[in-house]
Design a protein around this motif. Structure first.
Motif, PDB file in Angstrom:
ATOM      1  N   GLY A  41      47.552  37.837  57.790  1.00  0.00           N
ATOM      2  CA  GLY A  41      47.936  37.603  55.797  1.00  0.00           C
ATOM      3  C   GLY A  41      46.652  38.091  54.835  1.00  0.00           C
ATOM      4  N   GLY A  42      45.890  38.375  55.290  1.00  0.00           N
ATOM      5  CA  GLY A  42      44.978  39.254  55.166  1.00  0.00           C
ATOM      6  C   GLY A  42      44.800  40.449  54.401  1.00  0.00           C
ATOM      7  N   THR A  43      43.939  40.788  53.973  1.00  0.00           N
ATOM      8  CA  THR A  43      43.731  41.536  53.190  1.00  0.00           C
ATOM      9  C   THR A  43      42.355  42.952  53.375  1.00  0.00           C
ATOM     10  N   ASP A  51      35.075  35.119  39.030  1.00  0.00           N
ATOM     11  CA  ASP A  51      35.128  35.289  38.031  1.00  0.00           C
ATOM     12  C   ASP A  51      36.570  35.503  37.755  1.00  0.00           C
ATOM     13  N   ALA A  52      37.114  35.537  38.654  1.00  0.00           N
ATOM     14  CA  ALA A  52      38.603  36.139  39.629  1.00  0.00           C
ATOM     15  C   ALA A  52      39.784  35.799  38.994  1.00  0.00           C
ATOM     16  N   GLY A  53      40.029  33.865  38.342  1.00  0.00           N
ATOM     17  CA  GLY A  53      40.842  33.364  38.834  1.00  0.00           C
ATOM     18  C   GLY A  53      39.941  31.827  38.562  1.00  0.00           C
ATOM     19  N   ALA A  54      40.647  30.772  38.551  1.00  0.00           N
ATOM     20  CA  ALA A  54      40.557  29.032  38.650  1.00  0.00           C
ATOM     21  C   ALA A  54      40.654  28.624  39.293  1.00  0.00           C
ATOM     22  N   TRP A  55      39.951  27.619  40.527  1.00  0.00           N
ATOM     23  CA  TRP A  55      39.764  27.278  41.637  1.00  0.00           C
ATOM     24  C   TRP A  55      41.114  26.534  41.721  1.00  0.00           C
ATOM     25  N   ASP A  56      41.610  26.479  42.788  1.00  0.00           N
ATOM     26  CA  ASP A  56      42.631  25.260  43.214  1.00  0.00           C
ATOM     27  C   ASP A  56      41.926  24.171  43.448  1.00  0.00           C
ATOM     28  N   GLU A  57      41.080  23.508  43.925  1.00  0.00           N
ATOM     29  CA  GLU A  57      39.657  22.995  45.041  1.00  0.00           C
ATOM     30  C   GLU A  57      38.926  23.088  44.518  1.00  0.00           C
ATOM     31  N   GLU A  58      37.934  21.539  45.107  1.00  0.00           N
ATOM     32  CA  GLU A  58      36.514  22.413  45.649  1.00  0.00           C
ATOM     33  C   GLU A  58      35.978  20.976  46.364  1.00  0.00           C
ATOM     34  N   PHE A  59      35.015  21.564  47.339  1.00  0.00           N
ATOM     35  CA  PHE A  59      34.121  21.120  48.194  1.00  0.00           C
ATOM     36  C   PHE A  59      32.247  20.963  48.354  1.00  0.00           C
ATOM     37  N   VAL A 224      41.246  34.181  54.590  1.00  0.00           N
ATOM     38  CA  VAL A 224      41.620  35.623  54.033  1.00  0.00           C
ATOM     39  C   VAL A 224      40.203  36.258  53.164  1.00  0.00           C
ATOM     40  N   ASP A 225      40.052  35.259  52.340  1.00  0.00           N
ATOM     41  CA  ASP A 225      38.163  36.367  51.525  1.00  0.00           C
ATOM     42  C   ASP A 225      37.145  35.664  51.107  1.00  0.00           C
ATOM     43  N   LEU A 226      35.405  35.805  51.326  1.00  0.00           N
ATOM     44  CA  LEU A 226      35.182  35.188  51.117  1.00  0.00           C
ATOM     45  C   LEU A 226      35.281  35.608  49.284  1.00  0.00           C
ATOM     46  N   VAL A 227      34.604  34.497  48.662  1.00  0.00           N
ATOM     47  CA  VAL A 227      34.674  34.923  47.283  1.00  0.00           C
ATOM     48  C   VAL A 227      32.908  34.683  46.925  1.00  0.00           C
ATOM     49  N   GLN A 228      32.661  35.640  45.956  1.00  0.00           N
ATOM     50  CA  GLN A 228      31.064  36.252  45.598  1.00  0.00           C
ATOM     51  C   GLN A 228      31.465  36.396  44.629  1.00  0.00           C
ATOM     52  N   ASP A 229      29.984  35.072  43.274  1.00  0.00           N
ATOM     53  CA  ASP A 229      29.628  35.650  42.350  1.00  0.00           C
ATOM     54  C   ASP A 229      29.771  36.943  42.236  1.00  0.00           C
ATOM     55  N   VAL A 239      38.923  32.218  49.960  1.00  0.00           N
ATOM     56  CA  VAL A 239      40.393  32.330  49.583  1.00  0.00           C
ATOM     57  C   VAL A 239      40.495  31.878  51.114  1.00  0.00           C
ATOM     58  N   ALA A 240      41.996  30.950  51.424  1.00  0.00           N
ATOM     59  CA  ALA A 240      42.717  30.552  52.901  1.00  0.00           C
ATOM     60  C   ALA A 240      44.113  30.393  52.412  1.00  0.00           C
ATOM     61  N   GLY A 241      44.214  30.553  53.799  1.00  0.00           N
ATOM     62  CA  GLY A 241      45.964  30.557  53.842  1.00  0.00           C
ATOM     63  C   GLY A 241      47.037  31.209  53.985  1.00  0.00           C
ATOM     64  N   GLU A 242      48.001  30.227  55.344  1.00  0.00           N
ATOM     65  CA  GLU A 242      48.595  31.299  55.628  1.00  0.00           C
ATOM     66  C   GLU A 242      50.125  32.623  54.181  1.00  0.00           C
ATOM     67  N   LYS A 243      50.415  31.147  53.922  1.00  0.00           N
ATOM     68  CA  LYS A 243      51.222  31.803  53.027  1.00  0.00           C
ATOM     69  C   LYS A 243      50.714  31.034  51.387  1.00  0.00           C
ATOM     70  N   ASP A 244      50.325  30.058  51.270  1.00  0.00           N
ATOM     71  CA  ASP A 244      50.110  28.794  50.310  1.00  0.00           C
ATOM     72  C   ASP A 244      48.401  29.197  50.070  1.00  0.00           C
ATOM     73  N   ARG A 245      48.102  30.469  49.131  1.00  0.00           N
ATOM     74  CA  ARG A 245      46.990  30.391  49.449  1.00  0.00           C
ATOM     75  C   ARG A 245      46.476  30.161  47.960  1.00  0.00           C
ATOM     76  N   LYS A 246      45.169  29.400  48.996  1.00  0.00           N
ATOM     77  CA  LYS A 246      44.058  28.989  47.781  1.00  0.00           C
ATOM     78  C   LYS A 246      43.094  29.349  47.448  1.00  0.00           C
ATOM     79  N   ARG A 247      42.192  29.521  45.753  1.00  0.00           N
ATOM     80  CA  ARG A 247      40.851  29.533  46.132  1.00  0.00           C
ATOM     81  C   ARG A 247      39.963  28.206  45.820  1.00  0.00           C
TER      82      ARG A 247
END
Length: 548
Positions: A41-43, A51-59, A224-229, A239-247
């Protein structure tokens, strides 16, 4: 210039200077070279930017990979993070790298500085001293740490470290200070009934589960990907998830614990020349994280290092092992191995580790066998290139001694599809599709060696000189086998992943076999200990990042 730069830089310019003038080409080459590692499911695109989009969750901390290293990191966040939250994600429905399948032994020491000198000899300059010293210091506390985390000492198998060289048979006992360590394994006591966790992986999973208030453990969630400033280059999430991907934002850091690339034939061929090799353990180590880290400029090391290879017995369809891949004594001691040309081609008494035949403190430059796939060649112990296919040839007496484990149903190896069987060597050669005259000559030569008590061709131990004389004769398919790869992103002493310029990539850490410290020789039990030690070190570094 750093030690690491001195090791790699050419005579005309330093590596740092080269990277500055060719950074674009290097980044592109890295991504192309690891493009075959795309996760399900990756790219193949570059890492996302913050800055490409809003966060869905944070830890506070995100840990990628649910093996020993990942769980050790998550447990550290839970117990030392002062309320810090942790997301632990695992690609499979259950962990299916090497951790759940390994023996579970970990090395430890009471003399970190002494043992560090042994590590430096094992490394042969492939790993910087400060990284080896950090690991050695970790071996000084790792035993106490697992006890503190709840391991039951009474149910553990424990070999105390020693200060006496005569009391230890280390993997490379000919090297200085090889004796200064011991082993422990959680839930492996032979003296009491084990009622608690029977493996370090199980222990860690249960320990992490007790901290569900701060650790969110999700399976079936591939990276799926790392998010980098975009401005600072810091890794700020995933970015993670098989189908329901979340940032998902990581406020303090991401710890990569994805293991190796054992199940990526393209990478195995490109880096190790062994695309046909068969891993001994789980199926989900496919190099996902290698591709992702390459895209953001991580440097790589130890890509040519591996715990292998030896020619292991497979069924005739090459779909399953016919012998346990990790097995002692080596079953290959009951016959000979030949290539598709019908000839022996190496010191064919092998297995993942056959040191039980080594006279302790004897001259290892003249012995043969395997030390986690390293074999004596020219007086040294490098990895040997292995063919994609070979045959283990033995007879009825070899079978009786253990060449293939007996069938509970009473079926013979040929009836089970485990081997060809024939009444003559000539008939066996025809089934194997090897030259008849070559195989006959090879078997005759071997039997003469057995009669004379000396393998004049490859110097196998006398105790392994089992003739091939008594029909029926058997031929078992063999394929190159191994335990794990070691290559991946370069790791600093504090667990940080380094870029091509030798600088830490902010917010990015690693642990375990994902860029392992083992770059040359390997000491058994060292990978499990590395998972525990750097799982904790990297988590401590990520936790501390909040104060920066």
């Amino acid at each position: 210039m750093s030690t690491r730069e001195n090791m790699i830089a050419g005579p005309a310019q330093t590596r740092r200077g080269f990277v500055k003038t060719a950074s674009i080409a290097l980044a592109g080459a890295a991504a192309m070279g690891l493009a075959g590692c795309a996760p399900s499911g990756g790219t193949d695109t570059a890492a996302s930017t913050a800055d490409a989009g809003a966060w869905d969750e944070e830890f506070d901390v995100i840990v990628v990979g649910g093996g020993i290293a990942g769980h050790a990191a998550a447990l550290t966040v839970a117990t030392e993070g002062n309320g810090a939250t942790c997301l632990l994600i695992e690609k499979g429905a259950t962990p299916s790298g090497n951790s759940p399948f390994c023996k579970g032994d970990a090395i430890w020491t009471k003399e970190p500085d002494v043992f560090a000198s042994y590590l430096k000899e094992l490394a042969h300059g492939t790993t910087p001293d400060d990284v080896l010293e950090a690991y050695a210091q970790g071996l000084g506390w790792v035993y106490d740490w697992v006890i503190e985390m709840g391991a039951n000492k009474d149910e553990m198998s424990i070999t105390e470290p020693t200060s006496d060289p005569e009391e230890r048979n280390a993997e490379y006992h000919e090297l200085e200070n090889s004796y200064a360590f011991g082993y422990f394994a959680i839930g492996k006591s032979k003296d009491v009934e084990v009622k608690g966790p029977n493996h370090v992986q199980v222990f860690l999973e249960e320990a992490v589960a007790q901290h569900g208030d701060v650790v969110d453990y999700r399976t079936g969630t591939p990276l799926v990907d790392l998010v980098q400033d975009a401005e600072t280059g810091a890794v700020t999430g995933i970015v993670a998830g098989e189908k329901d991907r979340k940032r998902i934002r990581a406020k303090r850091g991401v710890i990569m614990c994805l293991g190796g690339f054992e199940h990526n034939p393209e990478m195995m061929q490109n880096y190790l020349g062994q695309g046909a090799a068969v891993p001994a353990a789980g199926s989900l180590n496919t190099g996902d994280g290698h591709r992702i880290c390459a895209q953001i400029g991580a440097d790589f090391w130890h890509m040519n290092n591996v715990a292998g290879f030896w020619m292991a017995g497979r069924d005739l369809e090459n779909t399953a092992y016919t012998n346990p891949p990790i097995f002692k004594p080596a079953p290959k001691g009951f016959g000979i191995t030949v290539g598709t040309n019908g000839r022996r081609f190496y010191m064919d008494w092998d297995g993942y580790n056959v040191r039980e035949k080594y006279p302790y403190l004897s001259d290892m430059s003249v012995h043969v066998g395997s030390r986690h796939g390293h074999m004596q060649f020219g007086g040294e112990w490098p990895h040997l290139p292995m063919p994609s296919k070979a045959w283990f040839v033995f007879d009825a007496d070899g079978l009786a001694q253990g060449a293939i484990p007996p069938s509970e149903s009473g079926e013979t190896p040929d009836e089970k599809g485990y081997a060809y069987a024939a009444d003559t060597i000539e008939e066996l050669a025809a089934l194997m599709e090897v030259p008849v005259d070559e195989l006959v000559t090879t078997v005759d030569q071997w039997n003469e060696c057995c009669e004379n008590g000396k393998d004049v061709f490859f110097h196998r131990p006398e105790s392994t000189l089992v003739p091939v004389k008594t029909p029926p004769f058997y031929a078992q398919l063999c394929a190159p086998s191994f335990l794990n790869t070691d290559g991946g992103p370069v790791r600093a002493a504090n667990g940080a992943i380094l870029d091509y310029d030798g600088n830490p990539i902010p917010g990015l850490y690693s642990a375990g076999e994902f860029g392992s410290i083992w770059g040359h020789y390997y000491e058994g039990g060292g990978n499990v200990a590395e998972c525990l030690v750097f799982g904790r070190i990297s988590a401590q570094s990520a936790i501390a990042a909040a104060a920066e």
